[in-house]
Write an enzyme that holds these catalytic residues in place. Structure first.
Site, PDB file in Angstrom:
ATOM      1  N   ASP A  30       1.043  -1.083   0.038  1.00 48.62           N
ATOM      2  CA  ASP A  30       0.163   0.209   0.029  1.00 48.62           C
ATOM      3  C   ASP A  30       0.750   1.128  -0.052  1.00 48.62           C
ATOM      4  OD1 ASP A  30      -3.240   0.705   0.932  1.00 48.62           O
ATOM      5  OD2 ASP A  30      -1.671   2.438   1.085  1.00 48.62           O
ATOM      6  N   ASN A  87     -12.900  -3.102   2.431  1.00 45.54           N
ATOM      7  CA  ASN A  87     -13.834  -1.996   2.435  1.00 45.54           C
ATOM      8  C   ASN A  87     -14.788  -2.008   1.195  1.00 45.54           C
ATOM      9  OD1 ASN A  87     -12.553  -0.839   4.888  1.00 45.54           O
ATOM     10  ND2 ASN A  87     -11.031   0.108   3.596  1.00 45.54           N
ATOM     11  N   GLY A  93     -15.654   3.302   3.369  1.00 47.74           N
ATOM     12  CA  GLY A  93     -14.245   3.892   3.234  1.00 47.74           C
ATOM     13  C   GLY A  93     -13.665   3.129   1.937  1.00 47.74           C
ATOM     14  N   GLN A  94     -14.365   2.819   1.157  1.00 49.08           N
ATOM     15  CA  GLN A  94     -13.659   2.398  -0.190  1.00 49.08           C
ATOM     16  C   GLN A  94     -13.515   3.550  -1.113  1.00 49.08           C
ATOM     17  OE1 GLN A  94     -15.757  -0.704  -2.670  1.00 49.08           O
ATOM     18  NE2 GLN A  94     -14.215  -0.924  -3.919  1.00 49.08           N
ATOM     19  N   HIS A 100     -10.040  -4.741  -3.327  1.00 47.99           N
ATOM     20  CA  HIS A 100      -8.845  -5.267  -2.880  1.00 47.99           C
ATOM     21  C   HIS A 100      -8.931  -5.495  -1.480  1.00 47.99           C
ATOM     22  CE1 HIS A 100      -9.829  -0.924  -2.593  1.00 47.99           C
ATOM     23  NE2 HIS A 100      -9.028  -0.727  -1.541  1.00 47.99           N
ATOM     24  N   HIS A 102      -7.261  -5.544   2.310  1.00 47.15           N
ATOM     25  CA  HIS A 102      -5.882  -5.076   2.989  1.00 47.15           C
ATOM     26  C   HIS A 102      -5.260  -6.234   3.774  1.00 47.15           C
ATOM     27  CE1 HIS A 102      -6.675  -0.576   1.990  1.00 47.15           C
ATOM     28  NE2 HIS A 102      -8.109  -1.013   1.994  1.00 47.15           N
TER      29      HIS A 102
END
Ligand code: AMP
Ligand code: ZN
Length: 114
Positions: A30, A87, A93-94, A100, A102
């Site tokens: 990230d 998310n 919060g995307q 994806h 995390h």
């Protein structure tokens, strides 16, 4: 998808620190890590969120989950514990609409999340 950040990473049009790869998945660091280990796991094909990935009927969601765990093992956080977060949707919060996961680890993680 031409206008998708993570599709561009798959196409190598944008650089990323790739840490793990399978035929259909990619894992990379990230850009703004929130923990000592913070890796994003994506399918190479474009699915906008976890709901779309869940609807894929070819075992792709299974492969994404297996890649996430393999990343945790490789990065040395599988034994101490890690968090896997998808998310899904703006309220959660995307911000990048290519699904994806995390993979977060390497420090104590609080619960509940914010
Ligand atoms: P989310 O908010 O769940 O959609 O997560 C998007 C994540 O993508 C954030 O943690 C960002 O730091 C990360 N991100 C954005 N651009 C890049 C990039 N070019 N390379 C790696 N990670 C990125
Ligand atoms: Zn995409």
């Amino acid at each position: 998808m031409t206008d998708c950040l993570f599709c561009k990473i798959v196409a190598k049009e944008i650089p990323a620190k790739v840490v793990y790869e399978t035929e259909r998945t990619l894992a990379f660091g990230d850009l703004n890590p929130q923990a000592p280990t913070h890796v994003l796991v994506i399918p190479k094909g474009h699915y906008q969120d976890a709901a779309a990935l869940a609807a894929a009927d070819d075992g792709l969601a299974d492969e994404v989950l297996k890649t996430a765990h393999a990343v945790a093992v490789q990065e040395g956080v599988a034994d101490s514990g890690y968090r896997l977060v998808f998310n899904t949707g703006p309220q959660a919060g995307q911000t990048v609409f290519h699904v994806h996961g995390h993979v977060l680890g390497g420090r104590d993680l609080q619960w509940p999340p914010g």
